[in-house]
Design an enzyme around this catalytic site. Structure first.
Site, PDB file in Angstrom:
ATOM      1  N   GLN A 138       0.618  -1.186   0.067  1.00  0.00           N
ATOM      2  CA  GLN A 138       0.017  -0.012   0.089  1.00  0.00           C
ATOM      3  C   GLN A 138       1.009   1.167   0.130  1.00  0.00           C
ATOM      4  O   GLN A 138       1.752   1.440   0.884  1.00  0.00           O
ATOM      5  CB  GLN A 138      -0.745   0.079   1.287  1.00  0.00           C
ATOM      6  CG  GLN A 138      -1.914   1.251   1.230  1.00  0.00           C
ATOM      7  CD  GLN A 138      -2.704   1.342   2.525  1.00  0.00           C
ATOM      8  OE1 GLN A 138      -2.202   1.441   3.537  1.00  0.00           O
ATOM      9  NE2 GLN A 138      -3.952   1.103   2.236  1.00  0.00           N
ATOM     10  N   TYR A 208      -6.249  11.131   3.603  1.00  0.00           N
ATOM     11  CA  TYR A 208      -4.808  11.203   3.399  1.00  0.00           C
ATOM     12  C   TYR A 208      -4.723  12.200   2.028  1.00  0.00           C
ATOM     13  O   TYR A 208      -5.544  12.791   1.722  1.00  0.00           O
ATOM     14  CB  TYR A 208      -3.962   9.933   3.046  1.00  0.00           C
ATOM     15  CG  TYR A 208      -4.100   8.881   4.238  1.00  0.00           C
ATOM     16  CD1 TYR A 208      -4.837   9.433   5.516  1.00  0.00           C
ATOM     17  CD2 TYR A 208      -3.028   7.996   4.358  1.00  0.00           C
ATOM     18  CE1 TYR A 208      -4.530   8.698   6.751  1.00  0.00           C
ATOM     19  CE2 TYR A 208      -3.032   7.101   5.590  1.00  0.00           C
ATOM     20  CZ  TYR A 208      -3.626   7.246   6.913  1.00  0.00           C
ATOM     21  OH  TYR A 208      -3.582   6.650   7.815  1.00  0.00           O
ATOM     22  N   ARG A 384      -9.724  -7.027  10.035  1.00  0.00           N
ATOM     23  CA  ARG A 384      -9.809  -7.646  11.476  1.00  0.00           C
ATOM     24  C   ARG A 384      -9.983  -8.910  11.471  1.00  0.00           C
ATOM     25  O   ARG A 384      -9.462  -9.620  12.310  1.00  0.00           O
ATOM     26  CB  ARG A 384     -10.914  -6.806  12.188  1.00  0.00           C
ATOM     27  CG  ARG A 384     -10.337  -5.164  12.567  1.00  0.00           C
ATOM     28  CD  ARG A 384     -11.778  -4.387  12.707  1.00  0.00           C
ATOM     29  NE  ARG A 384     -12.819  -4.508  11.729  1.00  0.00           N
ATOM     30  CZ  ARG A 384     -13.917  -3.722  11.814  1.00  0.00           C
ATOM     31  NH1 ARG A 384     -13.993  -3.253  12.983  1.00  0.00           N
ATOM     32  NH2 ARG A 384     -14.265  -3.613  10.731  1.00  0.00           N
TER      33      ARG A 384
END
Ligand code: FMN
Ligand code: SF4
Length: 429
Positions: A138, A208, A384
């Protein structure tokens, strides 16, 4: 920080469970001689093409920042963090947040892409390939979310921007700064090839750098990068284009894009859908991963489930920790968790786009994977559930009824300030 402006949109009605049952019934009723693909969709555990690469299945480990790079270099902990889900059957694992420059990190202990990092990254990619999985990096620039204090480098944003966590201002990016950030993404992607990655995932979400330009709430510029959506989307489109030009067809290029910020005045779904259409027209992406929420204003919109205000505050010193404890419930606004909680929004993207899409958010079991496939998504990404149980996929493949141990407590979130782990299962340590 604009936490006071945070107002959540209304929750869409949950029709996930019923829809799945209905679709399976529909699939069973389909004429067996039909050449049309059945509404049940492909088997998520069968190989699938992602641009120039083929994954052994359609399941991607979503980026969950590892906090395993104290010197901004690969460690054995980082390798173990990814080896476990790779050995556990994932098609591709994603190394979270490989910043494109030192100032593009959210904090100074994050890895940034540079020649010095290549030998460690090569060891990491070799290990993952040895387990039969692919690996993606990423790449991104944190923009207004970056911490200039720990990065020891200036943060950049569309406008001069105060970050209360770092107690520093981000500088308004000039045209030259924007060009540098795009060039740094291209450079990071080239380094990713050198390090043996199969894909890069360009971070266009969570407010971001690129996402903060897309946001009408943050981007108040009056130049060619502000105002109209076409102007605000230039950084996102230009960055993806620069990355594709740098890598050609050597590796896959994905982008992680916010469908909505979940913030009044932030990126709304209709605008994001238009941005996604432009990204599709530009033809530089192999797939789009659909996310939501804002690391600056409304992080729980991305996660759903428990809001770990007290545990988050414990990572900061007074008076900031007191402030977080007192007003944290506004920043960590809580949303109920449900399986495939981003599906309602993602469906609208699926309906209007033809490019491959990756469904993310609350995918934890075989039934939800099948639902995603039936809804026309080419891949699913899981965060998760695979952090809690890196071997979950192997177990699901053996027994389709296996359920995830993840309780959506989100107590793993504050562990990104020490060493990321699931506090319920203790994995991956
Ligand atoms: C501990 C933790 C760290 C995360 N770090 C990142 C990150 O570095 N980059 C990113 O894009 N998303 C990050 N995420 C978000 C996940 O990629 C994913 O979008 C989110 O957890 C929802 O998916 P899930 O329901 O499968 O967990 C993180 C999530 C968790 C729980
Ligand atoms: S701490 Fe573990 S159980 Fe809780 S949300 Fe994170 S991964 Fe799931």
């Amino acid at each position: 920080m604009v936490a006071d402006g945070c107002v959540a949109p209304r929750e869409p009605k949950d029709a996930v469970a019923q829809t799945f049952t209905e679709r399976i019934a529909e699939a069973m009723a389909t004429d067996a001689t039909s050449t049309e693909p059945g509404p049940a969709g492909p088997d998520p555990f069968q190989p699938a093409k992602l641009g120039p690469i083929t994954l052994r299945n359609r399941i991607i480990k979503a980026a969950t920042f590892e906090a395993a790079t104290p010197d901004a270099l690969v460690t054995d902990d980082l390798i173990r963090y990814h080896r476990l889900p790779a050995a556990g059957g994932v098609g591709m694992t994603t190394v979270a947040y490989c910043a494109v420059s030192p100032g593009g990190r959210t904090d100074g202990w994050q890895l940034w892409m540079r020649p010095e990092a290549i030998p460690g990254l090569r060891k990491l990619t070799d290990t993952i390939h040895g387990e039969g999985a692919a690996i993606s990096a990423q790449i991104g620039h944190a923009g207004p979310v970056a911490n200039p204090r720990t990065n020891k480098a200036r943060a950049l944003a569309p406008v001069r921007f105060f970050n209360p966590l770092s107690m520093r201002f981000a500088k308004k990016a000039t045209r030259a700064d924007i060009d540098d950030v795009m060039a740094a993404h291209a450079n990071a992607a080239r380094l990713a090839i050198e390090a043996g990655f199969d894909a890069v995932e360009v971070h266009l979400g969570h407010n971001y750098f690129a996402s903060s330009f897309l946001s009408p709430l943050i981007n108040k510029r009056r130049d060619e990068f502000g105002g109209s959506l076409a102007n605000r989307a230039k950084v996102a489109r230009g960055t993806v284009q620069a990355v594709r030009e740098a890598v050609g067809s050597q590796i896959a290029v994905i982008a992680k894009l916010n469908m909505s910020d979940g913030v009044r005045g932030g990126i709304p779904l209709e605008e994001s859908l238009q941005t996604a259409k432009w990204l599709q027209e530009d033809g530089a992406l192999d797939a789009l991963e659909l996310t939501a929420g804002s690391s600056l204003v409304n992080p729980m919109y991305l996660f759903r489930g428990g809001a770990p205000v007290k545990e988050f505050a414990a990572n900061f010193k007074p008076p900031l920790s007191w402030g977080i404890r007192m007003s944290g419930h506004k920043f960590f606004r809580e949303y109920p968790y449900r399986e495939a909680y981003l599906l309602e929004q993602a469906r609208q993207f699926r309906a209007e786009l033809s490019m491959p899409l990756i469904l993310l958010g609350g995918i934890t079991n075989r039934e939800t994977m099948d639902l995603a496939m039936a809804e026309g998504f080419e891949f699913v990404a899981m965060g998760r559930a695979l952090l809690a149980e890196p071997d979950l996929l192997n177990r699901i493949q053996t027994d389709q009824t296996v359920k995830s141990a993840c309780t959506h407590c989100n107590l793993c979130m504050p562990t990104i300030y020490s060493q990321t782990h699931c506090v319920v299962t203790g994995k991956p340590n």
